[in-house]
Enzyme design. Structure first.
Site, PDB file in Angstrom:
ATOM      1  NE  ARG A  18      75.356 -61.636 -65.212  1.00  0.00           N
ATOM      2  CZ  ARG A  18      76.561 -60.916 -65.608  1.00  0.00           C
ATOM      3  NH1 ARG A  18      77.456 -61.632 -66.056  1.00  0.00           N
ATOM      4  NH2 ARG A  18      76.680 -59.704 -65.583  1.00  0.00           N
ATOM      5  CE  LYS A 341      69.435 -60.369 -25.301  1.00  0.00           C
ATOM      6  NZ  LYS A 341      68.033 -60.022 -25.570  1.00  0.00           N
ATOM      7  CG  ASN A 367      81.707 -69.113 -10.117  1.00  0.00           C
ATOM      8  OD1 ASN A 367      82.742 -69.068 -10.861  1.00  0.00           O
ATOM      9  ND2 ASN A 367      81.069 -70.035 -10.066  1.00  0.00           N
ATOM     10  CG  ASN A 376      66.041 -62.734 -21.734  1.00  0.00           C
ATOM     11  OD1 ASN A 376      65.796 -64.118 -21.810  1.00  0.00           O
ATOM     12  ND2 ASN A 376      66.624 -62.290 -22.580  1.00  0.00           N
ATOM     13  NE  ARG A 430      68.607 -76.776  -2.562  1.00  0.00           N
ATOM     14  CZ  ARG A 430      69.723 -76.738  -2.529  1.00  0.00           C
ATOM     15  NH1 ARG A 430      70.553 -76.438  -3.587  1.00  0.00           N
ATOM     16  NH2 ARG A 430      70.429 -77.296  -1.365  1.00  0.00           N
TER      17      ARG A 430
HETATM   18  C1  UD1 Z   1      81.702 -53.587 -67.604  1.00  0.00           C
HETATM   19  C2  UD1 Z   1      82.675 -52.826 -68.906  1.00  0.00           C
HETATM   20  C3  UD1 Z   1      83.694 -53.904 -69.362  1.00  0.00           C
HETATM   21  C4  UD1 Z   1      84.454 -54.187 -67.933  1.00  0.00           C
HETATM   22  C5  UD1 Z   1      83.713 -54.744 -66.905  1.00  0.00           C
HETATM   23  C6  UD1 Z   1      84.660 -54.708 -65.660  1.00  0.00           C
HETATM   24  C7  UD1 Z   1      81.228 -51.475 -70.186  1.00  0.00           C
HETATM   25  C8  UD1 Z   1      80.204 -51.420 -71.365  1.00  0.00           C
HETATM   26  N1  UD1 Z   1      81.879 -52.671 -70.006  1.00  0.00           N
HETATM   27  O1  UD1 Z   1      81.021 -54.737 -68.356  1.00  0.00           O
HETATM   28  O2  UD1 Z   1      84.494 -53.512 -70.237  1.00  0.00           O
HETATM   29  O3  UD1 Z   1      85.693 -54.992 -68.449  1.00  0.00           O
HETATM   30  O4  UD1 Z   1      82.317 -53.942 -66.712  1.00  0.00           O
HETATM   31  O5  UD1 Z   1      83.672 -55.443 -64.687  1.00  0.00           O
HETATM   32  O6  UD1 Z   1      81.262 -50.566 -69.366  1.00  0.00           O
HETATM   33  N2  UD1 Z   1      75.171 -50.346 -64.575  1.00  0.00           N
HETATM   34  C9  UD1 Z   1      74.321 -49.253 -64.406  1.00  0.00           C
HETATM   35  N3  UD1 Z   1      73.449 -48.779 -65.184  1.00  0.00           N
HETATM   36  C10 UD1 Z   1      73.413 -49.657 -66.515  1.00  0.00           C
HETATM   37  C11 UD1 Z   1      74.256 -50.705 -66.741  1.00  0.00           C
HETATM   38  C12 UD1 Z   1      75.049 -51.172 -65.699  1.00  0.00           C
HETATM   39  O7  UD1 Z   1      74.324 -48.559 -63.253  1.00  0.00           O
HETATM   40  O8  UD1 Z   1      72.684 -49.250 -67.175  1.00  0.00           O
HETATM   41  C13 UD1 Z   1      76.141 -50.786 -63.549  1.00  0.00           C
HETATM   42  C14 UD1 Z   1      76.039 -52.167 -62.943  1.00  0.00           C
HETATM   43  O9  UD1 Z   1      75.035 -52.124 -61.817  1.00  0.00           O
HETATM   44  C15 UD1 Z   1      77.524 -52.370 -62.675  1.00  0.00           C
HETATM   45  C16 UD1 Z   1      78.333 -51.595 -63.503  1.00  0.00           C
HETATM   46  O10 UD1 Z   1      77.489 -50.611 -64.065  1.00  0.00           O
HETATM   47  O11 UD1 Z   1      77.506 -52.310 -61.085  1.00  0.00           O
HETATM   48  C17 UD1 Z   1      78.694 -52.633 -64.475  1.00  0.00           C
HETATM   49  O12 UD1 Z   1      77.773 -52.988 -65.592  1.00  0.00           O
HETATM   50  P1  UD1 Z   1      78.007 -54.788 -65.972  1.00  0.00           P
HETATM   51  O13 UD1 Z   1      76.698 -54.790 -66.471  1.00  0.00           O
HETATM   52  O14 UD1 Z   1      78.398 -55.479 -64.658  1.00  0.00           O
HETATM   53  O15 UD1 Z   1      79.125 -54.670 -66.926  1.00  0.00           O
HETATM   54  P2  UD1 Z   1      80.019 -55.643 -67.659  1.00  0.00           P
HETATM   55  O16 UD1 Z   1      79.037 -56.090 -68.554  1.00  0.00           O
HETATM   56  O17 UD1 Z   1      80.511 -56.371 -66.349  1.00  0.00           O
HETATM   57 MG    MG Z   2      80.041 -56.510 -64.304  1.00  0.00          MG
END
Ligand code: UD1
Ligand code: MG
Length: 451
Positions: A18, A341, A367, A376, A430
């Site tokens: 996103r 710099k 100055n 440079n 100059r």
């Molecule tokens: C998640 C929570 C939700 C919470 C919200 C808060 C779950 C199922 N849901 O949803 O309840 O309200 O965060 O922000 O946990 N990630 C991985 N591996 C994966 C999937 C995700 O490392 O397979 C990491 C993502 O990079 C991210 C984090 O986990 O940093 C959260 O994942 P994201 O997809 O943003 O979860 P949300 O849908 O926001």
């Molecule tokens: Mg999230």
């Protein structure tokens, strides 16, 4: 904090689609620092026994950034529960009861506003209430896509329902999952190992550990934390919102440490900007990473300062640009349209108007006249300019580096200096002035006759 061991697992394997960016989401900067580095900085004073970052394939740049924290690749990413399972592989044998780690703190790499104080409070709370799992709750104005927290009558946490799986009644719940979890390490492996993918997204949801724990008779609880710290970044708009919150925090910290910000909303800091006492910052100033401003210095409007040190009592701007490696000693004046710099300006040196000083050393009290340029760069290499103490460089001088101007020397205005100037010498480099008396009037008269 290290009296009991805890490990942090930071989830960062998500693609960040996103953001619509070539840059991985957790590397996007907030206040000049990659967002995941904010989390590591918040964790550092708590001295975790281990920090494990879960990344996706092709995320070596994140692995390098987070070092010495260990990285584990989750491939393919099958949800937050699966990510924690991947992270646990790095902690094999170290979790209680066999190992020294008693708490597992699960964080998301895209929540850069969490503070160390809040994390410490959160860990302490899990122990205080001896919950198997403690979840950070929040009440945002719009509960949107956050997981809903379903509490039982006694106030304990019964389960978490993801928005995509919630009934309309559940979706009306305002108390939501802020995304941090503390799990009693002794139960972590079992709870995560019992997760399945029977849900709307077909993923292993970490949030399902609550339902599993409760069915095993383990108590789970929530603690409400400030929304401002739990803001998660999924889009560019979220990034801008987090930046605004972070800037507000940095402005307040600068003022409470004794700096005056004439118009705080127009001053932008990096996470590591350091201002001394009685520094005054006028409206519209931007600080990039790596800046330190000494006591009593004044930064006038429209300056851009990055990777620079400004000594006590110095005056900078308006409209000055200090680039990386600019070091001003005490009481230095750098005025409008001056760019510096990789250069050291000694105490009391002045460059007040329209100059470029790069790869240079300028002695104390020297100055630099308006329009002086250190040449440079020859198109291939950079060369140094050295100017001694108490020298005087006349306006519109070009110093063709490498070149040295000795202490106390004077360079006449308009000079192009290509060779070294001895100490206390006067240099004129100059074209010589020639005056022809009456010649201008003659020329004018001749031109008029031709019309
Ligand atoms: C998640 C929570 C939700 C919470 C919200 C808060 C779950 C199922 N849901 O949803 O309840 O309200 O965060 O922000 O946990 N990630 C991985 N591996 C994966 C999937 C995700 O490392 O397979 C990491 C993502 O990079 C991210 C984090 O986990 O940093 C959260 O994942 P994201 O997809 O943003 O979860 P949300 O849908 O926001
Ligand atoms: Mg999230």
């Amino acid at each position: 904090m290290s009296q009991f061991g805890f490990a942090a697992i930071i989830l960062a394997a998500g693609g960040g689609t996103r953001m619509k960016s070539a840059l991985l989401k957790v590397l996007h900067p907030v206040a000049g620092r990659p967002m995941i580095a904010h989390l590591l900085a918040a964790l550092a004073p708590l001295r975790p026994a281990a920090t494990v970052v879960v990344i996706g394939p092709q995320m070596e740049a994140v692995a390098r950034l987070v070092e010495p924290a260990q990285s584990v690749v989750q491939d393919p990413p099958l949800g937050t529960g699966d990510a924690v399972r991947a992270g646990l592989t790095a902690l094999h044998g170290r979790l209680a009861p066999e190992g020294e780690i008693e708490d597992l703190l699960v964080l998301f790499g895209d929540t850069p506003l969490l503070t160390g104080e809040t994390l410490a409070q959160f860990l302490a709370e899990r122990r205080r209430v001896s919950a198997a799992v403690l979840v950070a709750a929040m009440r945002p104005t719009d509960p949107g896509a956050y997981g809903r927290l379903v509490l039982s009558a006694d106030g304990t946490l019964d389960r978490i329902v993801e928005a995509a799986d919630a009934t309309s009644e559940e979706r009306a719940i305002r108390l939501v999952n802020g995304g941090i979890m503390a799990i009693a390490a002794q139960h972590a492996g079992d709870l995560v190992g019992a997760l399945d993918r029977n849900n709307a997204k077909g993923e292993f949801y970490l949030t399902d550990v609550i339902d599993i724990a409760v069915r095993r008779g383990l108590a789970c609880r929530v603690i409400e934390l400030p929304v401002d710290e739990l803001v998660g970044i999924n889009t560019r708009a979220d990034l801008a919102e987090a930046e605004a919150l972070m800037q507000d925090r940095l402005r307040r910290a600068a003022m409470s440490a004794g700096a005056t910000l004439v118009a705080p909303q127009t001053v932008f800091f990096a996470a590591d900007t350091r201002l001394g006492r009685d520094v005054v910052v006028d409206p519209n100033v931007v600080f990039g990473p790596g800046v330190e401003i000494g006591e009593g210095a004044r930064i006038h409007s429209f300056c851009h300062i990055e990777g620079a040190t400004v000594g006590a009592g110095s005056i900078v701007g308006p409209f000055a640009r200090l680039r990386p490696g600019a070091t001003l000693a005490a009481e230095v004046h750098v005025g409008n349209f001056v760019e510096i710099k990789e250069a050291l300006l000694g105490a009391g040196a002045k460059a007040n108007h329209l100059s470029y000083i790069g790869d240079s050393e300028v002695g104390p009290g020297t100055n630099i006249g308006a329009g002086t340029i250190t040449c440079n760069y020859d198109g291939v290499n950079k060369h140094r300019t050295t100017i001694g103490e108490g020298a005087f460089i006349g306006s519109n001088t070009a110093l063709v580096a490498p070149v040295t101007v000795g202490a106390g020397a004077m360079v006449a205005a308009g000079s192009v200096v290509t060779g070294d100037v001895p100490p206390d010498a006067l240099t004129l480099a100059r074209g010589q002035q020639v005056n022809k008396p009456g010649r201008a009037a003659e020329i004018r008269a001749r031109l008029r006759r031709r019309i």
